[in-house]
Write a protein that holds these residues in place. Sequence first.
Motif, PDB file in Angstrom:
ATOM      1  N   LEU A   1      41.678  14.920  28.911  1.00  0.00           N
ATOM      2  CA  LEU A   1      42.856  15.066  28.065  1.00  0.00           C
ATOM      3  C   LEU A   1      44.099  15.472  28.839  1.00  0.00           C
ATOM      4  O   LEU A   1      45.205  15.085  28.469  1.00  0.00           O
ATOM      5  N   ILE A   2      43.931  16.192  29.950  1.00  0.00           N
ATOM      6  CA  ILE A   2      45.149  16.548  30.692  1.00  0.00           C
ATOM      7  C   ILE A   2      45.733  15.294  31.350  1.00  0.00           C
ATOM      8  O   ILE A   2      46.951  15.120  31.394  1.00  0.00           O
ATOM      9  N   SER A   3      44.859  14.394  31.835  1.00  0.00           N
ATOM     10  CA  SER A   3      45.433  13.174  32.412  1.00  0.00           C
ATOM     11  C   SER A   3      46.020  12.295  31.313  1.00  0.00           C
ATOM     12  O   SER A   3      47.042  11.643  31.516  1.00  0.00           O
ATOM     13  N   ALA A   4      45.399  12.333  30.118  1.00  0.00           N
ATOM     14  CA  ALA A   4      45.940  11.548  29.009  1.00  0.00           C
ATOM     15  C   ALA A   4      47.305  12.072  28.564  1.00  0.00           C
ATOM     16  O   ALA A   4      48.102  11.355  27.995  1.00  0.00           O
ATOM     17  N   TYR A   5      47.555  13.334  28.824  1.00  0.00           N
ATOM     18  CA  TYR A   5      48.843  13.908  28.424  1.00  0.00           C
ATOM     19  C   TYR A   5      49.906  13.654  29.475  1.00  0.00           C
ATOM     20  O   TYR A   5      51.045  13.324  29.171  1.00  0.00           O
ATOM     21  N   ILE A   6      49.529  13.825  30.730  1.00  0.00           N
ATOM     22  CA  ILE A   6      50.532  13.821  31.798  1.00  0.00           C
ATOM     23  C   ILE A   6      50.887  12.416  32.278  1.00  0.00           C
ATOM     24  O   ILE A   6      52.063  12.132  32.519  1.00  0.00           O
ATOM     25  N   ILE A   7      49.887  11.523  32.368  1.00  0.00           N
ATOM     26  CA  ILE A   7      50.190  10.188  32.907  1.00  0.00           C
ATOM     27  C   ILE A   7      51.258   9.452  32.087  1.00  0.00           C
ATOM     28  O   ILE A   7      52.248   8.985  32.651  1.00  0.00           O
ATOM     29  N   PRO A   8      51.100   9.363  30.743  1.00  0.00           N
ATOM     30  CA  PRO A   8      52.179   8.690  29.995  1.00  0.00           C
ATOM     31  C   PRO A   8      53.518   9.409  30.141  1.00  0.00           C
ATOM     32  O   PRO A   8      54.560   8.754  30.194  1.00  0.00           O
ATOM     33  N   ALA A   9      53.480  10.745  30.220  1.00  0.00           N
ATOM     34  CA  ALA A   9      54.735  11.491  30.354  1.00  0.00           C
ATOM     35  C   ALA A   9      55.449  11.082  31.638  1.00  0.00           C
ATOM     36  O   ALA A   9      56.672  10.925  31.660  1.00  0.00           O
ATOM     37  N   ILE A  10      54.670  10.890  32.723  1.00  0.00           N
ATOM     38  CA  ILE A  10      55.278  10.486  33.994  1.00  0.00           C
ATOM     39  C   ILE A  10      55.906   9.095  33.857  1.00  0.00           C
ATOM     40  O   ILE A  10      57.074   8.886  34.218  1.00  0.00           O
ATOM     41  N   PHE A  11      55.144   8.159  33.270  1.00  0.00           N
ATOM     42  CA  PHE A  11      55.661   6.804  33.057  1.00  0.00           C
ATOM     43  C   PHE A  11      56.975   6.833  32.276  1.00  0.00           C
ATOM     44  O   PHE A  11      57.964   6.208  32.654  1.00  0.00           O
ATOM     45  N   ILE A  12      56.955   7.572  31.179  1.00  0.00           N
ATOM     46  CA  ILE A  12      58.115   7.578  30.289  1.00  0.00           C
ATOM     47  C   ILE A  12      59.304   8.244  30.966  1.00  0.00           C
ATOM     48  O   ILE A  12      60.447   7.803  30.837  1.00  0.00           O
ATOM     49  N   SER A  13      59.008   9.311  31.710  1.00  0.00           N
ATOM     50  CA  SER A  13      60.087  10.004  32.410  1.00  0.00           C
ATOM     51  C   SER A  13      60.766   9.063  33.405  1.00  0.00           C
ATOM     52  O   SER A  13      62.001   9.039  33.519  1.00  0.00           O
ATOM     53  N   ILE A  14      59.958   8.257  34.104  1.00  0.00           N
ATOM     54  CA  ILE A  14      60.545   7.301  35.051  1.00  0.00           C
ATOM     55  C   ILE A  14      61.381   6.259  34.292  1.00  0.00           C
ATOM     56  O   ILE A  14      62.517   5.966  34.670  1.00  0.00           O
ATOM     57  N   GLN A  15      60.825   5.748  33.192  1.00  0.00           N
ATOM     58  CA  GLN A  15      61.551   4.759  32.388  1.00  0.00           C
ATOM     59  C   GLN A  15      62.914   5.256  31.938  1.00  0.00           C
ATOM     60  O   GLN A  15      63.906   4.544  32.027  1.00  0.00           O
ATOM     61  N   LEU A  16      62.928   6.494  31.422  1.00  0.00           N
ATOM     62  CA  LEU A  16      64.157   6.968  30.791  1.00  0.00           C
ATOM     63  C   LEU A  16      65.148   7.538  31.791  1.00  0.00           C
ATOM     64  O   LEU A  16      66.352   7.380  31.641  1.00  0.00           O
ATOM     65  N   THR A  17      64.642   8.253  32.807  1.00  0.00           N
ATOM     66  CA  THR A  17      65.563   8.984  33.678  1.00  0.00           C
ATOM     67  C   THR A  17      65.393   8.635  35.151  1.00  0.00           C
ATOM     68  O   THR A  17      66.194   9.076  35.976  1.00  0.00           O
ATOM     69  N   GLY A  18      64.336   7.923  35.507  1.00  0.00           N
ATOM     70  CA  GLY A  18      64.106   7.632  36.914  1.00  0.00           C
ATOM     71  C   GLY A  18      63.491   8.801  37.667  1.00  0.00           C
ATOM     72  O   GLY A  18      63.217   8.707  38.860  1.00  0.00           O
ATOM     73  N   ASN A  19      63.246   9.912  36.977  1.00  0.00           N
ATOM     74  CA  ASN A  19      62.642  11.078  37.625  1.00  0.00           C
ATOM     75  C   ASN A  19      61.153  11.136  37.276  1.00  0.00           C
ATOM     76  O   ASN A  19      60.803  11.215  36.101  1.00  0.00           O
ATOM     77  N   PRO A  20      60.256  11.104  38.285  1.00  0.00           N
ATOM     78  CA  PRO A  20      58.821  11.018  37.987  1.00  0.00           C
ATOM     79  C   PRO A  20      58.215  12.305  37.435  1.00  0.00           C
ATOM     80  O   PRO A  20      57.102  12.283  36.923  1.00  0.00           O
ATOM     81  N   ILE A  21      58.911  13.440  37.575  1.00  0.00           N
ATOM     82  CA  ILE A  21      58.335  14.692  37.067  1.00  0.00           C
ATOM     83  C   ILE A  21      58.919  14.970  35.687  1.00  0.00           C
ATOM     84  O   ILE A  21      60.110  15.258  35.549  1.00  0.00           O
ATOM     85  N   PRO A  22      58.080  14.863  34.629  1.00  0.00           N
ATOM     86  CA  PRO A  22      58.625  14.973  33.274  1.00  0.00           C
ATOM     87  C   PRO A  22      59.370  16.283  33.047  1.00  0.00           C
ATOM     88  O   PRO A  22      60.377  16.318  32.351  1.00  0.00           O
ATOM     89  N   GLN A  23      58.841  17.368  33.650  1.00  0.00           N
ATOM     90  CA  GLN A  23      59.469  18.674  33.460  1.00  0.00           C
ATOM     91  C   GLN A  23      60.922  18.672  33.923  1.00  0.00           C
ATOM     92  O   GLN A  23      61.767  19.385  33.386  1.00  0.00           O
ATOM     93  N   LEU A  24      61.221  17.873  34.981  1.00  0.00           N
ATOM     94  CA  LEU A  24      62.593  17.797  35.494  1.00  0.00           C
ATOM     95  C   LEU A  24      63.368  16.671  34.815  1.00  0.00           C
ATOM     96  O   LEU A  24      64.578  16.759  34.631  1.00  0.00           O
ATOM     97  N   GLY A  25      62.632  15.604  34.439  1.00  0.00           N
ATOM     98  CA  GLY A  25      63.278  14.457  33.817  1.00  0.00           C
ATOM     99  C   GLY A  25      64.031  14.827  32.552  1.00  0.00           C
ATOM    100  O   GLY A  25      65.083  14.269  32.254  1.00  0.00           O
ATOM    101  N   LEU A  26      63.479  15.814  31.826  1.00  0.00           N
ATOM    102  CA  LEU A  26      64.093  16.255  30.579  1.00  0.00           C
ATOM    103  C   LEU A  26      65.555  16.658  30.768  1.00  0.00           C
ATOM    104  O   LEU A  26      66.387  16.449  29.894  1.00  0.00           O
ATOM    105  N   GLY A  27      65.859  17.237  31.934  1.00  0.00           N
ATOM    106  CA  GLY A  27      67.239  17.684  32.179  1.00  0.00           C
ATOM    107  C   GLY A  27      68.036  16.688  32.992  1.00  0.00           C
ATOM    108  O   GLY A  27      69.193  16.942  33.334  1.00  0.00           O
TER     109      GLY A  27
END
Lengths: 602, 63
Positions: free
Chosen positions: A185-211
Amino acid sequence: MDLQTTIYLVVGATFALYIGIAIWARAGSTSEFYAAGGQVGPVMNGMAIGADWMSAASFISMAGLISNMGYGGGLFLMGWTGGYVLLAMLLAPYLRKFGKFTVPQFIGDRFYSKSASTVAVACLLVASLTYIIGQMTGVGVAFSRFLGVTSETGIYVGMGIVFLYAVFGGMKGITYTQVAQYCVLISAYIIPAIFISIQLTGNPIPQLGLGSNIVGQDVSLLHKLDLVVTDLGFANYTTSDAGGMLNMFVYTMSLMIGTAGLPHVIMRFFTVPTVAAARSSAGWALIFIGLLYTTAPAVAAMAKTNLLRTITPGVVMGNADPYAADSQLVYADRPDWMKRWEKTGLLKFEDKNGDGRIQYYNDKSKSDAFKAKAEAAGWKGNELTVNADIIVLANPEIALLPDWVIALVAAGGLAAALSTAAGLLMAISAAVSHDLIKNVFVPDISEKNELLAGKISMAVAIVIAGYLGLNPPGFAAGTVALAFGIAASSLFPAIMMGIFSKKMNKEGAICGMLAGLFITLFYVFAAKGIFFIKGTEYLDLIGGPNSFFGITPEAFGAIGALVNFGVAFLVDKMTPEPPAHIQAMVEAVRIPRGSKAVSGSH
Amino acid sequence: MEDSAKAYWSATLGLLGKILVVWFLVSFGAGILFAPALNSIHLGGYPLGFWFAHRGRCTYSSR
């Protein structure tokens, strides 16, 4: 290979893994059934605690609620992680040193009374049952998407599987399967977050992509989200609090102390050999839990952004006018994920103004300026209803991620839903068979019958929870918050006073628990119905919704806990102090020396 | 023996007290009570009060 086949394959593979582990570690004697023989290492135990923690509520529902609530949703993050600090520091080491299987046993021994232990069982049952209702809601969502059926059918299927699962392995099976589940479940949570973060902001770390700034625009993701949601009449994402500052304060407090009082997590600390190991598993668990909790706010904000982007593409990724007719998605052109979720009944579209386009906005907005704009645009009310509980599961689909990511998230959602439900069923089964039947009613029950009684109580619990889960009192995370409120108001104060007050006596503890439980249930049932049965609400009796200083039922646990402490201290002052050997026992519990493996009364 | 146990317990309580003060200030203080004030400060794209409620909480818990 089409999406549905991929999902079946991935989910099937993970299930085969869990069941394999459960068979391998099949439980033998009662001692092994409940506490895995006291022999689980701290890292493994940390992961198991993590899997317990990341229930359907955290995994499936929390980010969805944050996504709807914005800043106010942060109370789930603060409440559940902050509560962990309390649990690990104030309670876990002492309960471990005390060396009993369950919370009612601790309360029964510390307050030298079977009545105290029976009251604690009652509190535990009410809290755990409410908790499972929330989990069953999540199970229903996960299974309905997985099988492409309505959420009701999803719950029925889920009930059967959760039951088989919990009865099969007992705690030891569950501890090791939970390690596997955590990884899934942790990989199921984090992997899509990384993909989406790259899509939206170009930043692979979701925690940083948000800002970070949105791709192709000179504005940060959060700021853009603030602008778009305000344009659609919703409250500002980064400042909207949950029903005022006071409510947010007590809500957070309820979740925190409820976390510390909730039995199924406390039990985890009994499965390690020593106090030192209990402390280090708490540390490991914190790291494992932190991974999910730091990602959740990013998932929430990005899911909201992606949802709005689907419906009003030009507005989010460019600067189109949100009120212009061609800004909104034409219903006939909707993406496939919408069609798939429509089947579950958790996503609904109703063309109120008959223009064939989807208008998604807050039609309850109080802003006159916004209402005028909506009116001018010819909007006749919000046309898209998205159940908050589907946000996380639908997230990779909304972002049009590869099929295997969608399948992984489905597997993660099922794992999360099953693991906590199973852990809770264990707590209920232990409470009924051990604390109630063996310790109070039938002291000479055989080990075999005790196990049987445990399994029957599991079955009863799951039927009740499934039935109430069909008409849940709220979204999964909201229902779970109610359970935390109940634990906060009844069990937490009694455990705290048992450790930190030598002079607290049985009369004080019993009256405190009853008072806290009663007042909280009274306030909660007023809004949600007696035992959460729809149609039995009695809001008039308490003077309308949230009549106590605007505090919502989910947030009331902290007030119940105050009442509990107050009543306990008053009664304690009027009745004789506890016997000398109890006071000596409390002193001994406070010092880590001479801790031993758990010894129950088996 | 008796004295060292007492001293151990009061040291434990002292430590717990300090940790709880930090715990309270960071979560309830920065995340809720002073969040509106902190939101006027921005930290790498986040309003600061929002950051404490959604992000800082976990950073802090991870000690």
